[in-house]
Write a protein that holds these residues in place. Sequence first.
Motif, mmCIF file in Angstrom:
data_model
loop_
_atom_site.group_PDB
_atom_site.id
_atom_site.type_symbol
_atom_site.label_atom_id
_atom_site.label_comp_id
_atom_site.label_asym_id
_atom_site.label_seq_id
_atom_site.Cartn_x
_atom_site.Cartn_y
_atom_site.Cartn_z
ATOM 1 N N GLY A 151 -5.559 96.492 34.888
ATOM 2 C CA GLY A 151 -6.900 96.702 34.353
ATOM 3 C C GLY A 151 -7.592 97.953 34.849
ATOM 4 O O GLY A 151 -8.739 98.219 34.503
ATOM 5 N N ALA A 152 -6.909 98.765 35.663
ATOM 6 C CA ALA A 152 -7.529 99.961 36.233
ATOM 7 C C ALA A 152 -7.628 101.124 35.245
ATOM 8 O O ALA A 152 -8.323 102.090 35.507
ATOM 9 N N GLY A 153 -6.888 101.040 34.120
ATOM 10 C CA GLY A 153 -6.963 102.098 33.112
ATOM 11 C C GLY A 153 -5.748 103.005 33.051
ATOM 12 O O GLY A 153 -5.755 104.015 32.345
ATOM 13 N N LYS A 154 -4.686 102.657 33.762
ATOM 14 C CA LYS A 154 -3.481 103.490 33.768
ATOM 15 C C LYS A 154 -2.888 103.635 32.372
ATOM 16 O O LYS A 154 -2.647 104.751 31.902
ATOM 17 N N SER A 155 -2.670 102.514 31.717
ATOM 18 C CA SER A 155 -2.073 102.548 30.380
ATOM 19 C C SER A 155 -2.998 103.223 29.382
ATOM 20 O O SER A 155 -2.544 103.944 28.486
ATOM 21 N N THR A 156 -4.282 103.015 29.527
ATOM 22 C CA THR A 156 -5.241 103.669 28.636
ATOM 23 C C THR A 156 -5.154 105.182 28.772
ATOM 24 O O THR A 156 -5.105 105.911 27.771
ATOM 25 N N PHE A 214 6.935 102.950 26.398
ATOM 26 C CA PHE A 214 5.865 101.971 26.568
ATOM 27 C C PHE A 214 6.335 100.745 27.329
ATOM 28 O O PHE A 214 7.524 100.428 27.354
ATOM 29 N N GLN A 215 5.376 100.049 27.903
ATOM 30 C CA GLN A 215 5.655 98.811 28.628
ATOM 31 C C GLN A 215 6.191 97.744 27.668
ATOM 32 O O GLN A 215 7.086 96.993 27.997
ATOM 33 N N HIS A 216 5.633 97.688 26.477
ATOM 34 C CA HIS A 216 6.059 96.705 25.472
ATOM 35 C C HIS A 216 6.902 97.425 24.431
ATOM 36 O O HIS A 216 6.492 98.443 23.880
ATOM 37 N N PHE A 217 8.079 96.904 24.174
ATOM 38 C CA PHE A 217 9.033 97.564 23.307
ATOM 39 C C PHE A 217 8.565 97.577 21.855
ATOM 40 O O PHE A 217 7.879 96.669 21.397
ATOM 41 N N SER A 218 9.001 98.588 21.131
ATOM 42 C CA SER A 218 8.718 98.673 19.699
ATOM 43 C C SER A 218 10.056 98.763 18.969
ATOM 44 O O SER A 218 10.413 99.785 18.397
ATOM 45 N N GLN A 276 9.511 117.392 27.642
ATOM 46 C CA GLN A 276 9.208 118.186 28.829
ATOM 47 C C GLN A 276 8.412 117.346 29.818
ATOM 48 O O GLN A 276 8.414 117.601 31.008
ATOM 49 N N LEU A 277 7.696 116.367 29.283
ATOM 50 C CA LEU A 277 6.972 115.374 30.083
ATOM 51 C C LEU A 277 7.386 114.004 29.580
ATOM 52 O O LEU A 277 7.264 113.714 28.386
ATOM 53 N N LEU A 278 7.884 113.181 30.473
ATOM 54 C CA LEU A 278 8.274 111.817 30.135
ATOM 55 C C LEU A 278 7.316 110.873 30.841
ATOM 56 O O LEU A 278 7.238 110.865 32.071
ATOM 57 N N ILE A 279 6.585 110.104 30.058
ATOM 58 C CA ILE A 279 5.649 109.116 30.598
ATOM 59 C C ILE A 279 6.318 107.754 30.497
ATOM 60 O O ILE A 279 6.802 107.374 29.430
ATOM 61 N N MET A 280 6.332 107.019 31.610
ATOM 62 C CA MET A 280 6.935 105.689 31.625
ATOM 63 C C MET A 280 5.901 104.690 32.120
ATOM 64 O O MET A 280 5.455 104.765 33.257
ATOM 65 N N ASP A 281 5.526 103.764 31.244
ATOM 66 C CA ASP A 281 4.505 102.779 31.562
ATOM 67 C C ASP A 281 5.154 101.494 32.059
ATOM 68 O O ASP A 281 5.766 100.760 31.278
ATOM 69 N N GLU A 282 5.050 101.249 33.353
ATOM 70 C CA GLU A 282 5.581 100.031 33.992
ATOM 71 C C GLU A 282 7.047 99.782 33.608
ATOM 72 O O GLU A 282 7.409 98.679 33.198
ATOM 73 N N PRO A 283 7.921 100.782 33.761
ATOM 74 C CA PRO A 283 9.289 100.620 33.273
ATOM 75 C C PRO A 283 10.133 99.597 34.023
ATOM 76 O O PRO A 283 11.087 99.075 33.466
ATOM 77 N N ILE A 299 4.152 105.096 35.756
ATOM 78 C CA ILE A 299 2.993 104.218 35.924
ATOM 79 C C ILE A 299 3.463 102.880 36.492
ATOM 80 O O ILE A 299 4.428 102.275 36.012
ATOM 81 N N SER A 300 2.749 102.416 37.526
ATOM 82 C CA SER A 300 3.082 101.127 38.121
ATOM 83 C C SER A 300 1.844 100.530 38.785
ATOM 84 O O SER A 300 0.935 101.252 39.157
#
Length: 168
Positions: free
Chosen positions: A12-17, A57-61, A128-135, A164-165
């Motif tokens: 809830g801190a806003g990391k994913s946002t 993303f944390q939730h798969f698509s 060039q930038l890889l963002i990983m949300d709670e992988p 992100i973790s």
Amino acid sequence: PGEIHALLGENGAGKSTLVKIIYGSLQPTMGKLVWKGKPISVANPAIARALGIGMVFQHFSLFDSLTVLQNVALALPPVSSMAGLAERIERVSADYGLPLHPDVPVVDLSVGERQRIEIVRCLLQEPQLLIMDEPTAVLTPQEADRLFVTLERLAIEGCAILYISHRL
């Protein structure tokens, strides 16, 4: 480039946002984004990908009824050869220690294997930038260790990584 940065905080801190704003999935209400020294506006994920920003993303698509190959193809610009894409998936996934078989239906895969699809799909776009949300939230300890080896290799190759973790 070449560095791994962690974005840590409680649920809830806003990391994913924040990372969804960077990736264009959400629009900011204030502030600005600067990419390579220039202010940018990322209206949608297609623009982010064109800029060289990829996100897992944390939730798969993924579509369970489709194969690995079909799921990857849906996220990429049209390809001239599905056989060529299947070869790229096998090569890239093996090179990065995330082996995938393009012909396997997603419904038959474990959670860890499904995440591999998301990561490889992103790697095929050469970010060039890889963002990983709670992988690692859905991975076994062994799969998480393998992921960290992959991330270290990507950093050595010059990719910037934002991890992100909520867990230290």
